[in-house]
Design a protein around this motif. Structure first.
Motif, PDB file in Angstrom:
ATOM      1  N   GLY A   3       0.818  -1.206   0.000  1.00 28.25           N
ATOM      2  CA  GLY A   3       0.000   0.000   0.000  1.00 28.25           C
ATOM      3  C   GLY A   3       0.848   1.250   0.000  1.00 28.25           C
ATOM      4  N   GLY A   4       0.278   2.324  -0.517  1.00 32.08           N
ATOM      5  CA  GLY A   4       0.910   3.626  -0.473  1.00 32.08           C
ATOM      6  C   GLY A   4       0.211   4.472   0.568  1.00 32.08           C
ATOM      7  N   ILE A   5       0.952   4.953   1.561  1.00 30.50           N
ATOM      8  CA  ILE A   5       0.375   5.727   2.662  1.00 30.50           C
ATOM      9  C   ILE A   5       1.261   6.934   2.956  1.00 30.50           C
ATOM     10  CG2 ILE A   5      -0.774   3.738   3.718  1.00 30.50           C
ATOM     11  CD1 ILE A   5       1.564   3.581   5.706  1.00 30.50           C
ATOM     12  N   TRP A  21      -0.402   8.397  -6.311  1.00 31.19           N
ATOM     13  CA  TRP A  21      -0.606   7.953  -7.691  1.00 31.19           C
ATOM     14  C   TRP A  21      -2.027   8.315  -8.074  1.00 31.19           C
ATOM     15  CZ3 TRP A  21      -3.181   3.057  -9.181  1.00 31.19           C
ATOM     16  CH2 TRP A  21      -3.779   2.405  -8.101  1.00 31.19           C
ATOM     17  N   ASN A  22      -2.561   7.725  -9.107  1.00 34.80           N
ATOM     18  CA  ASN A  22      -3.858   8.114  -9.652  1.00 34.80           C
ATOM     19  C   ASN A  22      -4.986   7.833  -8.649  1.00 34.80           C
ATOM     20  OD1 ASN A  22      -6.382   7.972 -11.127  1.00 34.80           O
ATOM     21  ND2 ASN A  22      -5.147   8.051 -12.988  1.00 34.80           N
ATOM     22  N   PHE A  23      -5.575   8.887  -8.082  1.00 36.10           N
ATOM     23  CA  PHE A  23      -6.600   8.690  -7.047  1.00 36.10           C
ATOM     24  C   PHE A  23      -7.855   8.053  -7.623  1.00 36.10           C
ATOM     25  CE2 PHE A  23      -9.971  10.454  -4.157  1.00 36.10           C
ATOM     26  CZ  PHE A  23      -9.659   9.639  -3.084  1.00 36.10           C
ATOM     27  N   ASP A  24      -8.148   8.354  -8.862  1.00 36.13           N
ATOM     28  CA  ASP A  24      -9.322   7.734  -9.473  1.00 36.13           C
ATOM     29  C   ASP A  24      -9.171   6.217  -9.493  1.00 36.13           C
ATOM     30  OD1 ASP A  24     -11.898   8.156 -10.845  1.00 36.13           O
ATOM     31  OD2 ASP A  24     -10.893   7.252 -12.558  1.00 36.13           O
ATOM     32  N   MET A  25      -7.949   5.732  -9.748  1.00 32.92           N
ATOM     33  CA  MET A  25      -7.721   4.297  -9.761  1.00 32.92           C
ATOM     34  C   MET A  25      -7.770   3.704  -8.357  1.00 32.92           C
ATOM     35  SD  MET A  25      -7.673   3.479 -12.828  1.00 32.92           S
ATOM     36  CE  MET A  25      -7.300   1.750 -12.540  1.00 32.92           C
ATOM     37  N   VAL A  26      -7.441   4.503  -7.345  1.00 28.51           N
ATOM     38  CA  VAL A  26      -7.609   4.046  -5.960  1.00 28.51           C
ATOM     39  C   VAL A  26      -9.083   3.747  -5.701  1.00 28.51           C
ATOM     40  CG1 VAL A  26      -7.444   4.732  -3.523  1.00 28.51           C
ATOM     41  CG2 VAL A  26      -5.598   5.300  -5.103  1.00 28.51           C
ATOM     42  N   CYS A 148       5.786   3.688   0.387  1.00 33.80           N
ATOM     43  CA  CYS A 148       5.309   2.489  -0.301  1.00 33.80           C
ATOM     44  C   CYS A 148       5.717   1.312   0.574  1.00 33.80           C
ATOM     45  CB  CYS A 148       5.934   2.393  -1.691  1.00 33.80           C
ATOM     46  SG  CYS A 148       5.419   0.917  -2.608  1.00 33.80           S
ATOM     47  N   VAL A 149       4.740   0.646   1.163  1.00 29.88           N
ATOM     48  CA  VAL A 149       5.008  -0.419   2.142  1.00 29.88           C
ATOM     49  C   VAL A 149       4.577  -1.761   1.552  1.00 29.88           C
ATOM     50  CG1 VAL A 149       4.587  -1.222   4.492  1.00 29.88           C
ATOM     51  CG2 VAL A 149       4.524   1.239   3.990  1.00 29.88           C
ATOM     52  N   MET A 150       5.481  -2.734   1.578  1.00 33.17           N
ATOM     53  CA  MET A 150       5.155  -4.057   1.058  1.00 33.17           C
ATOM     54  C   MET A 150       5.643  -5.124   2.035  1.00 33.17           C
ATOM     55  SD  MET A 150       6.299  -5.913  -2.540  1.00 33.17           S
ATOM     56  CE  MET A 150       5.192  -4.903  -3.554  1.00 33.17           C
ATOM     57  N   MET A 182       6.102   5.726  -4.207  1.00 36.00           N
ATOM     58  CA  MET A 182       5.324   4.895  -5.120  1.00 36.00           C
ATOM     59  C   MET A 182       5.891   4.974  -6.535  1.00 36.00           C
ATOM     60  SD  MET A 182       2.783   2.772  -5.187  1.00 36.00           S
ATOM     61  CE  MET A 182       1.802   3.102  -3.723  1.00 36.00           C
ATOM     62  N   SER A 183       6.321   6.168  -6.944  1.00 39.92           N
ATOM     63  CA  SER A 183       6.909   6.332  -8.283  1.00 39.92           C
ATOM     64  C   SER A 183       8.232   5.571  -8.397  1.00 39.92           C
ATOM     65  CB  SER A 183       7.147   7.818  -8.570  1.00 39.92           C
ATOM     66  OG  SER A 183       5.947   8.557  -8.471  1.00 39.92           O
ATOM     67  N   LEU A 184       9.054   5.637  -7.343  1.00 35.30           N
ATOM     68  CA  LEU A 184      10.325   4.919  -7.361  1.00 35.30           C
ATOM     69  C   LEU A 184      10.093   3.413  -7.384  1.00 35.30           C
ATOM     70  CD1 LEU A 184      12.213   7.040  -4.660  1.00 35.30           C
ATOM     71  CD2 LEU A 184      12.479   7.179  -7.144  1.00 35.30           C
ATOM     72  N   GLY A 185       9.083   2.958  -6.624  1.00 32.75           N
ATOM     73  CA  GLY A 185       8.796   1.532  -6.553  1.00 32.75           C
ATOM     74  C   GLY A 185       8.255   0.962  -7.846  1.00 32.75           C
ATOM     75  N   VAL A 186       7.692   1.804  -8.691  1.00 33.64           N
ATOM     76  CA  VAL A 186       7.194   1.362  -9.997  1.00 33.64           C
ATOM     77  C   VAL A 186       8.232   1.637 -11.091  1.00 33.64           C
ATOM     78  CG1 VAL A 186       5.450   1.723 -11.768  1.00 33.64           C
ATOM     79  CG2 VAL A 186       4.778   1.661  -9.360  1.00 33.64           C
ATOM     80  N   GLY A 187       8.830   2.808 -11.054  1.00 34.89           N
ATOM     81  CA  GLY A 187       9.736   3.231 -12.119  1.00 34.89           C
ATOM     82  C   GLY A 187      11.056   2.485 -12.146  1.00 34.89           C
ATOM     83  N   TYR A 188      11.684   2.302 -10.975  1.00 38.00           N
ATOM     84  CA  TYR A 188      12.967   1.597 -10.945  1.00 38.00           C
ATOM     85  C   TYR A 188      12.862   0.159 -11.472  1.00 38.00           C
ATOM     86  CZ  TYR A 188      15.727   5.163  -8.480  1.00 38.00           C
ATOM     87  OH  TYR A 188      16.424   6.298  -8.146  1.00 38.00           O
ATOM     88  N   PRO A 189      11.890  -0.648 -11.015  1.00 44.05           N
ATOM     89  CA  PRO A 189      11.792  -2.005 -11.567  1.00 44.05           C
ATOM     90  C   PRO A 189      11.608  -2.026 -13.083  1.00 44.05           C
ATOM     91  CG  PRO A 189      10.547  -1.880  -9.537  1.00 44.05           C
ATOM     92  CD  PRO A 189      10.969  -0.474  -9.870  1.00 44.05           C
ATOM     93  N   ALA A 190      10.764  -1.126 -13.597  1.00 44.75           N
ATOM     94  CA  ALA A 190      10.564  -1.086 -15.047  1.00 44.75           C
ATOM     95  C   ALA A 190      11.870  -0.750 -15.767  1.00 44.75           C
ATOM     96  CB  ALA A 190       9.486  -0.062 -15.397  1.00 44.75           C
TER      97      ALA A 190
END
Length: 237
Positions: A3-5, A21-26, A148-150, A182-190
């Motif tokens: 989750g992102g908090i 990130w995108n609140f609409d998608m939340v 970003c907590v996992m 959240m951006s780092l957790g998505v962007g770096y892996p990609a």
């Protein structure tokens, strides 16, 4: 669990949540059905029941305290990709928030505030309206961090003893660049995987599955080189 908090000092009542990130998608994700495995059987959780107390529990995260977990997504979908996980007795996929999230949303959901149906005369649905109303109020300040907590928990028996492996990951916002955790957790892996492909380290042709085709040791090393480290603890009973 993931989750992102907001960090504790950035929490704002009553939601204790801000947009990384995108609140609409939340909001869309709260209209998504979930599937768990309990006692080896599929348990389907309709979106309308996602925030019921029977499906909610809390986990303790070092440095943060108690976080609320509620079902979000199809856990068996991922289980079925791993041969070692066949015959699993229990599995779940959960979102993490600060406590109180479900208590806030459960009555609103029952009243139709997350409905996708257009309201006559408005041209939008209640969910779309909420996104436009709340999104601007839930923005981070320049000096506030998101987290970003996992957590992944794997438990079973080995040699007649019960073994539990827990991996934890917390990524926080880089205030110097302004990039969210959240951006780092998505962007770096990609980026890491794209570079692996470019260097030929992943050479299998066709449509690949990150879970099965990305070399995990090299991937985790590359994450660590960028300051993102996964901690792992092992327990025996």
């Amino acid at each position: 669990y993931c989750g992102g908090i907001p960090e504790p000092k950035a929490m704002a009542k009553p939601l204790c949540y801000k947009v990384s990130w995108n609140f609409d998608m939340v909001l869309v994700s709260q209209n998504r059905d979930s599937v768990l495995i309990e006692d080896g059987k599929r348990v389907e959780v309709p979106a309308s029941r996602q925030h019921d107390n029977r499906f909610i529990h809390q986990i303790e995260v070092a440095g943060l305290g108690q976080l609320e977990a509620f079902p979000n997504g199809d856990a068996p979908h991922y289980v079925e990709m791993l041969a070692a996980a066949r015959g699993l007795q229990r599995s779940g996929r959960f979102s993490l928030r600060w406590p109180g999230w479900s208590a806030f949303w459960a009555p609103l959901k029952e009243l139709g505030f997350l409905s996708e149906d257009k309201v006559p005369g408005t041209g939008s649905s209640p969910r779309e309206f909420l996104g436009r109303l709340l999104g601007p109020q839930l923005q981070y300040g320049a000096d506030e961090k998101d987290l970003c907590v996992m957590r992944n928990v794997f438990a079973g028996t080995l040699g007649g003893r019960r073994k539990t492996v827990t991996s934890d990951l917390i990524i926080e916002r880089d205030l110097a660049s302004g990039l969210f955790g959240m951006s780092l957790g998505v962007g770096y892996p990609a980026s890491i995987v794209a570079q692996m492909l470019a260097r030929g380290e992943i050479a299998t042709p066709g449509l690949l599955n990150p879970l099965l085709h990305v070399p995990d040791g090299r991937f985790l090393n590359e994450l660590a080189r960028r300051g993102i480290r996964v901690s792992e603890t092992v327990g025996w009973d």
